[in-house]
Design an enzyme around this catalytic site. Structure first.
Site, PDB file in Angstrom:
ATOM      1  N   ASP A 179       0.857  -1.183   0.000  1.00 12.90           N
ATOM      2  CA  ASP A 179       0.000   0.000   0.000  1.00 12.90           C
ATOM      3  C   ASP A 179       0.897   1.238   0.000  1.00 12.90           C
ATOM      4  O   ASP A 179       1.401   1.653   1.048  1.00 12.90           O
ATOM      5  CB  ASP A 179      -0.923  -0.005   1.234  1.00 12.90           C
ATOM      6  N   LYS A 242      -6.789   3.321  -3.504  1.00 15.77           N
ATOM      7  CA  LYS A 242      -7.229   3.360  -2.103  1.00 15.77           C
ATOM      8  C   LYS A 242      -7.401   4.809  -1.690  1.00 15.77           C
ATOM      9  O   LYS A 242      -6.625   5.669  -2.114  1.00 15.77           O
ATOM     10  CB  LYS A 242      -6.167   2.629  -1.262  1.00 15.77           C
ATOM     11  N   LYS A 278     -10.223   0.318  -2.625  1.00 11.72           N
ATOM     12  CA  LYS A 278     -10.093   0.131  -1.177  1.00 11.72           C
ATOM     13  C   LYS A 278     -10.377   1.433  -0.431  1.00 11.72           C
ATOM     14  O   LYS A 278      -9.518   2.299  -0.343  1.00 11.72           O
ATOM     15  CB  LYS A 278      -8.688  -0.370  -0.819  1.00 11.72           C
TER      16      LYS A 278
END
Ligand SMILES: *[C@@H]1O[C@H](CO)[C@@H](O)[C@H](O)[C@H]1NC(C)=O
Ligand SMILES: *[C@@H]1O[C@H](CO)[C@@H](O)[C@H](O)[C@H]1NC(C)=O
Length: 342
Positions: A179, A242, A278
């Protein structure tokens, strides 16, 4: 009980998807990568976003009979996360156990599942804790992916070389998902080509691991910037986009989620690639998560409602879902017991 079959099917699909050698979701296609001109054309109509969302949330809901199966599915999409200064092997191990067996035997039974059939989507930790998480999951005999934040999370305020090294360190320690955070300065000054180049370098540092690009939407000011950053991140080969790190003062909101889902849909229409989504930061209740799931279902379709394309970054959410499921089940039992007396 069709909903139980649905969950079982979903569990099987999820396990099969993970068992395959962690297939990349996105294959880079040079023709589209060069088409950064697209970015200049992007404009978001804030009022239209607001209207669409009001429409969506007032006309769609999950019927109470379906909520248990939706919540079980939400559990499977959680990246169960700990990102604290005092993380250590023991709390990371507890996180791994929770991710491997997120619901009690009683709850999994009542959902018609075996205890070991339902896990969260991944565990998510800092790079220095990746090895602990891999070891923990190994001991627990579950093959959940370990996700690691990287690139100077949460702000990204360090040299690109160091950010790339951090990705490699996490990958070497066993992280299957990285991430990363985008460089907000480049996004805020409209240097989309430079942002794209950084992201391509990060994508390459990830190797076979998936790249989830955190846009830090709370710091991007406009929905148009959110849309542009989404497109650049997808063009550079992100497997997921995300919303937030959870450390910005503004977290994921549904209007921002809608813009990102639309960008994913548009990218899919243009390139045929499916990029996952996400949301993260401040998603704490069952009610919150059901709204995000309705958004996914209505904007992107059922296919995107599995942990292959949908993850929720959360730590406290799981406890709320457990409470909610337990209440529902005790309610169903008590209603069933009362029936003969009625
Ligand atoms: C509830 O579940 C049933 C059976 O799986 C399905 O036909 C129906 O469309 C679902 N309703 C909603 C709102 O998801
Ligand atoms: C954003 O999310 C984080 C992590 O869940 C939480 O600690 C924080 O309080 C949230 N901030 C706001 C403004 O909601």
């Amino acid at each position: 009980m069709p909903s139980f079959k649905l969950i079982a099917l979903f569990a099987v699909v999820a396990v099969v998807a993970l068992a395959e050698a962690y297939p990349r979701l996105v294959v880079i296609d040079d023709d589209y990568l060069q088409d950064l001109g697209w970015i200049n054309k992007v404009r978001v109509d804030d009022k239209a976003v607001k209207r669409r969302l009001e429409d969506l949330l007032s006309s769609r809901s999950v019927s109470s009979g379906n909520q248990s199966s939706w919540l079980a599915r939400a559990v499977q999409c959680i990246d169960l996360t700990t990102l604290a200064g005092d993380d250590c092997p023991s709390n990371v191990f507890r996180l791994c156990s929770k991710a491997s067996f997120p619901l009690s035997n009683e709850l999994t039974d009542s959902l018609g599942l075996h205890h070991n059939q339902l896990t969260t989507g991944a565990v998510c930790v800092y790079p220095a804790r990746v090895a602990d998480a891999c070891k923990g999951l190994n001991l627990l005999n579950t093959n959940l992916p370990v996700a690691s934040v990287a690139t100077g999370f949460p702000t990204g305020q360090t040299d690109l070389k160091l950010r790339l090294q951090e990705i490699k360190y996490a990958v070497q320690n066993g992280a299957k998902e990285i991430d990363i955070v985008i460089n907000r300065e480049l996004a805020l000054t409209g240097k989309w080509r430079d942002l794209y180049d950084e992201l391509v370098a990060m994508r390459s540092a990830c190797g076979d691991s998936h790249m989830k690009s955190i846009l830090a939407v709370g710091e991007l000011i406009t929905l148009t910037n959110v849309n542009k950053a989404s497109v650049v991140a997808m063009m550079a080969g992100s497997d997921f986009i995300k919303t937030s790190t959870g450390k910005e003062t503004v977290n994921a909101t549904l209007p921002i989620g809608l813009v990102m889902c639309r960008a994913i849909k548009e990218y899919n229409r243009k390139t045929g690639h499916k990029v996952g989504f996400k949301p993260a930061g401040g998603i704490r209740t069952s009610k919150d998560v059901l709204q995000w799931m309705i958004l996914m279902k209505e904007e992107l379709g059922d296919e995107y409602l599995t942990n292959v394309y949908f993850r929720i970054g959360a730590s406290a959410l799981l406890n709320d879902i457990e409470r909610n499921l337990a209440n529902r089940i005790s309610l169903e039992y008590s209603t069933a017991e009362e029936m003969p007396l009625a």
